[in-house]
Design a protein around this motif. Sequence first.
Motif, PDB file in Angstrom:
ATOM      1  N   ALA A 581      75.815  42.277  90.649  1.00 34.97           N
ATOM      2  CA  ALA A 581      75.695  43.135  89.467  1.00 34.97           C
ATOM      3  C   ALA A 581      74.542  42.709  88.561  1.00 34.97           C
ATOM      4  CB  ALA A 581      77.015  43.113  88.677  1.00 34.97           C
ATOM      5  N   ILE A 582      74.146  41.444  88.639  1.00 34.30           N
ATOM      6  CA  ILE A 582      73.058  40.957  87.783  1.00 34.30           C
ATOM      7  C   ILE A 582      71.765  41.687  88.150  1.00 34.30           C
ATOM      8  CG2 ILE A 582      71.762  38.945  87.010  1.00 34.30           C
ATOM      9  CD1 ILE A 582      74.743  38.958  86.263  1.00 34.30           C
ATOM     10  N   GLY A 583      71.126  42.255  87.145  1.00 29.45           N
ATOM     11  CA  GLY A 583      69.894  43.007  87.368  1.00 29.45           C
ATOM     12  C   GLY A 583      70.107  44.496  87.535  1.00 29.45           C
ATOM     13  N   GLN A 584      71.374  44.916  87.726  1.00 25.92           N
ATOM     14  CA  GLN A 584      71.650  46.345  87.818  1.00 25.92           C
ATOM     15  C   GLN A 584      71.458  46.990  86.440  1.00 25.92           C
ATOM     16  OE1 GLN A 584      72.301  47.866  90.700  1.00 25.92           O
ATOM     17  NE2 GLN A 584      72.271  45.923  91.830  1.00 25.92           N
ATOM     18  N   GLN A 585      71.281  48.302  86.449  1.00 22.76           N
ATOM     19  CA  GLN A 585      70.987  48.985  85.187  1.00 22.76           C
ATOM     20  C   GLN A 585      71.986  50.108  84.902  1.00 22.76           C
ATOM     21  OE1 GLN A 585      66.787  50.100  85.572  1.00 22.76           O
ATOM     22  NE2 GLN A 585      66.237  48.303  84.328  1.00 22.76           N
ATOM     23  N   ILE A 586      72.232  50.298  83.607  1.00 23.00           N
ATOM     24  CA  ILE A 586      73.165  51.312  83.106  1.00 23.00           C
ATOM     25  C   ILE A 586      72.452  52.086  82.002  1.00 23.00           C
ATOM     26  CG2 ILE A 586      75.447  51.692  82.054  1.00 23.00           C
ATOM     27  CD1 ILE A 586      76.172  48.837  83.022  1.00 23.00           C
TER      28      ILE A 586
END
Length: 815
Positions: A581-586
């Motif tokens: 999840a680290i680096g994913q974007q929302i």
Amino acid sequence: MLLQDLRYALRILAKQPAFTAIAVLTLALGIGANTAIFSVVNALLLQPLPYPHPEQLVRIRERTPVFPSGSVGYPNYLDWRANQRGFTDLALYRSGDANLSGTGVDNEPEHVIAARVTFNFLSILGVPPLLGRDFRESDDLPGSRKVVLISEGLWKRRFGGSAGMIGQQITVDGVPREVIGVLPSQVQIPRKTQVYVPVSELRADKNLLNRGNHQGFSVLARLKPGVTLAQATADLNNIAAELERRYPDTNTGRRIEALIYLESIVRDYKHGVALLLAAVGCVLLIACANVANLQLARALARERELAVRAALGASRTRLAMQVFVESAILALLGGSAGVLFALWGLDAIKAIAPANVARFQETRVDLMVLAFTAAIAVGAGMLVGLWPALRVSGNASFTLALHEGGRGTSDGIQRQRARAGLVIAQVALALLLLAAAGLTLKSFRNAQQTPIGFNPHNVLTLLISLPKARYDTDEKVAAFHAQLVERVRALPGVRAAALGNNVPFDDTENDSYFHLTGTPPTPPGSEPSAEISAVTPGFFEVLGMPILRGRNFDATDRPNQAHSVIIDESFARRYFPGKDAIGQQIDDTQSEAKPPPPVTVIGIVPRTRNEAPGEDNSEKLNMVEMYYCLAQSPERRTSLLVRVASGDPLPLVPAIKCELQALDPDQAISSVSTMEKDVAKSLGTRRMLMSLLGAFAALALVLASVGLYGVMALTVTQRTRELGIRLALGANRVDVFRLVLGQGMVMVCTGLGIGLLGALGAGRGLASMLYGVGSWDLPALSFALFALSAVALVACWFPAQRATRVDPIIALRSE
């Protein structure tokens, strides 16, 4: 004749003080418990709101398939008001807080509960100001002069109740406002509000005008005469359906939740209070059965006396009336003593009642409660006296009683069955209450031991609210926050300090739809939701929450940089399965930009519980959580969290207040507490239900065991001759012991069997209030069965032991 019966009954009862005291105390406990709980029912559910025609007042909220009760969007309110036909008018209101500074007796800044309302709010309530005037429509327009209404309590406490306050100015959140009126204390919507200001300044806020934003508002309305709630709700739902057609992006699936206002504030407690009323009803029945058995025993012991009275010409009705009058006097004395018990009990109930429900604290013994007490005292008198009176009037032969003289006889089968039936009913009711108490005790323990995802010990919490008039830019807000945290962190004994909004157990909810960047658009009305918090970097350290993966917020997360977000582990598991999840974007739904810019996930933290187990939307709806950096998403209303090295953090409050006012002399703090207290307070409803059901179960256990002991002792006394004959004919004393003990335990086992069926029904009734416990819980039922069986065994044991000590020669000689 009635007066003669009264005098005679009083003399008889005075000559038997032990019996009278036991009977009165037993009834007083049952009637007092019922009176206390009915006082709660009366205050919570029966007393009308203190407004004209309160049955016409309605609270309106928006509902969706996901959220059964949500706040109202301002543009939706405007459309409802313009097109609805079922209400006289609709007013918008929202509870909040404000700083009151530079005015009053002590000139100290004060944090007060403040409400934003539209100009027609008071007119819908139907309550005029105590002094001055109400808001006018011109007061509620952008650019209008700044006015305020204050509560009667604030007027008296801070301004000495001076009539000269009308027309004077006070400073509310840094804005001078003219006091135009004082509201009477009966105005309690929203609860505990001290300052009312118009919505006018918010009308230019782009966020308020965004139909998709729901900023905590509710609607107060008054039904038109002759219009039902169902009709008015259907009318509003038609309008909502049209708004859905016109604005599908924001209004898809949105409909109306409309409730009579009283119903809206007590609906979460109706079921629990009804269960408590049923529980004390069981206690009263057990008490009445006890006294009825005592009365019957006295009537049987007085058979020769009654036979003499019959021989001298007294009719059976006359004799029955005498017994009935005695029971009525006992019930009257029990009812009077019960009121005293109720007054004591109410203090205990208020002490454990949920602090956030005002009507619990309004509980008192008034005329309606006294009328209820009188009614149940009369009912108890009839229950206690009716059966003994019927037994006396139906006695087959008083002549036999005269011929028998002082000879003791065994009671008849019908009499024994009747008394046994009362004992069986007592045992069944006691088991029902014990099982219910066991279920609520286990539920409370489960709720208390449920992991909350952080360490609440040694953490101080307090509320700070920055006025927009003084802190009108994000830069000013962020600078104040940074300086405050730095100052507090430097105080002796402080291990960590942080600011945050929507922190755990702070009685607020802040949620928002979100969208994973780069994924297909979600159909309107079915977007996923998350709880949203904005925090400073030290937040996770204060609460003892480790960073499971990634990093914490730091100095690189500045307002002019790309925004970052930290998510909880449930978010990572559900929306980024099988990937890092680290680096994913929302998409940043907190931004006004279109399309919204992305925010990057920089860390993962444990899932926390923000409110009481089983009672919060995040659990029922299983919402995930997102943490924004407060420096990048400034909020003016925040909680200051301070972890101390050891001990109670409350003594730190004066030092924090000094540091706060060194930064801004007009700042005030409020809602001072500890995180441990906040967690405990969230379990208030469960604690109250558990405590009261436990107390009633214990009382029922004592009364049932006393009743069982009394019946067994009476049986042994009446069977003295029979037992003596058995022993004279060679019966073993162990056999006599088994005979008497077995008779008692047969009654107990029968009662337990019936009580188990009742316990199943009680479990189903409690199901909605239990946490982590099924309605059929074997350990809880086993505990109830064991406790009642053990006490019943003791109650039967001593009369059975007494039976073995009967001397056959003395028993036969006395006959």
